[in-house]
Design a protein around this motif. Structure first.
Motif, PDB file in Angstrom:
ATOM      1  N   GLY A   3     -52.554 -13.606  31.866  1.00 58.10           N
ATOM      2  CA  GLY A   3     -52.349 -14.486  33.008  1.00 58.10           C
ATOM      3  C   GLY A   3     -53.168 -14.084  34.223  1.00 58.10           C
ATOM      4  N   ASN A  59     -55.292 -15.425  21.927  1.00 57.18           N
ATOM      5  CA  ASN A  59     -54.880 -14.022  21.798  1.00 57.18           C
ATOM      6  C   ASN A  59     -54.728 -13.575  20.348  1.00 57.18           C
ATOM      7  OD1 ASN A  59     -52.422 -15.251  21.197  1.00 57.18           O
ATOM      8  ND2 ASN A  59     -51.417 -14.597  23.096  1.00 57.18           N
ATOM      9  N   ASP A  69     -56.374 -13.783  27.632  1.00 56.82           N
ATOM     10  CA  ASP A  69     -55.805 -15.030  28.133  1.00 56.82           C
ATOM     11  C   ASP A  69     -56.699 -16.187  27.715  1.00 56.82           C
ATOM     12  OD1 ASP A  69     -53.395 -15.607  30.195  1.00 56.82           O
ATOM     13  OD2 ASP A  69     -54.919 -17.178  30.344  1.00 56.82           O
ATOM     14  N   PHE A  97     -50.873 -11.779  26.966  1.00 56.63           N
ATOM     15  CA  PHE A  97     -50.668 -12.954  27.828  1.00 56.63           C
ATOM     16  C   PHE A  97     -50.983 -12.521  29.261  1.00 56.63           C
ATOM     17  CE2 PHE A  97     -47.807 -13.482  24.206  1.00 56.63           C
ATOM     18  CZ  PHE A  97     -48.098 -14.773  23.790  1.00 56.63           C
TER      19      PHE A  97
END
Length: 262
Positions: free
Chosen positions: A228, A12, A247, A226
Motif C-alpha cells: 500500500g 503479489n 503492491d 500488501f
C-alpha cells in the motif's frame, strides 16, 4: 529473482513466487478484507498467497496478519478467523497469539451495535518462535511490591501461596505490554507523511514499528505483500531491517518509495 530493499509493482502472488524459500524472518501486513475497502478494483487469491507466505517464511519466523471482518446481512462474515484456521490447518503455521489492535476512534458509525474500534492481529509462527523482544512500557500499578496471593490448582482444594512458589522480586515500574495495543488513528497520528493519505487505509506507523521490533532483529528481512502506502517498508528501514514490498498499484508504490526517502 527478487532483490531485497525494494518495492515492486505487480501481482503479489506472481512476485512472491520469486522470493527464496525460508528467506523472510517477518511479514507485517494488513490485507484488504472482504469488501469493506475498494483498492482500485483489485482482487487476490488468499489461499495461494497463504501457502507462499509459509514457503518464504524462515523457521521460527513470524507473519503478523492484521485483519477484520465485514458485516453481511446482519452478521460478521468471520473472514479473520477463517483465514487464521486456514493458516494453521492447511499451511502449517502455529497460531502464536491473537492480538487486538484497538483504535482511538471508529471509521464507520454503527446504529444498532457498539462502534467497531478494533482489528485482529494474528501472530503466525513457522515452527518454534525464534525472536521475541518484548516492549516494556506498561506502567505497573504496584511497583516495588512482590508477588503475593493464592494460586488455584486443578483441584478445588489445591491452593498455593504465590510468595512461596515464585522467586519473588519486587515489581518494576514498567512491565511487559499486554496483547491489546491501543493505537491512535486519524489526523497526523498514523503518519505525518501527508501525501500518503491518498491511500484509503494507511497502516499506523507505531503499530507496524512495534510489531517489527517485537518479532525481528536488525538485519532481518521484513516483507509486506500488501504494501500500500508503504508503512511497513518505511518502518523496517528506520529500524535497520531489510525490506520487501509488493503492491499492484503504481500510484501506491510511488507513494511508498517517496516515504523511503528518509
Amino acid at each position: 529473482m527478487i532483490e531485497g530493499n525494494k518495492i515492486y509493482c505487480g501481482d503479489n502472488l506472481d512476485l512472491i513466487k520469486q522470493v527464496d524459500d525460508n528467506s523472510c524472518q517477518i511479514t507485517v501486513t494488513s490485507p484488504p478484507y472482504s469488501n469493506v475497502r475498494k483498492y482500485q478494483g483489485y482482487s487476490w487469491d488468499f489461499e495461494s498467497l497463504a501457502k507462499e507466505l509459509c514457503r518464504v517464511t524462515s523457521e521460527g519466523g513470524i507473519v503478523c496478519w492484521v485483519v477484520n471482518d465485514q458485516y453481511v446481512e446482519g452478521s460478521r462474515d468471520l473472514t479473520s478467523f477463517r483465514q487464521a484456521i486456514y493458516f494453521k490447518d492447511v499451511c502449517g503455521f502455529n497460531i502464536h497469539d491473537v492480538m487486538i489492535y484497538q483504535k482511538s476512534g471508529f471509521n464507520f458509525p454503527a446504529n444498532n451495535r457498539y462502534h467497531q474500534v478494533y482489528e485482529y492481529i494474528h501472530i503466525l509462527v513457522k515452527g518454534k518462535l525464534k525472536t521475541f523482544n518484548p516492549i516494556i512500557d506498561r506502567k505497573n500499578a504496584y511497583p516495588g511490591q512482590k508477588a503475593h496471593g493464592l494460586h488455584r490448582g486443578a483441584d478445588e482444594n489445591d491452593y498455593k501461596d504465590m510468595s512461596k512458589i515464585v522467586k519473588a522480586k519486587p515489581v518494576g515500574e514498567y512491565g511487559k505490554r499486554y496483547n491489546v495495543w491501543y493505537v491512535k488513528v486519524g489526523g497526523g497520528h498514523v503518519t505525518k507523511d501527508r501525501f500518503a493519505h491518498k491511500h484509503p487505509a494507511i497502516f499506523p506507523e507505531s503499530l507496524a514499528g512495534d510489531l517489527i521490533k517485537s518479532f525481528s532483529n536488525e538485519g532481518d528481512l521484513c516483507l509486506d505483500p500488501f504494501n500500500g502506502s508503504g508503512t511497513t517498508t518505511k518502518m523496517a528501514k528506520l529500524l535497520k531491517r531489510n525490506y520487501l514490498g509488493f503492491d499492484c498499484s503504481q500510484e501506491y508504490c510511488d507513494i511508498a518509495n517517496k516515504r523511503l526517502e528518509i
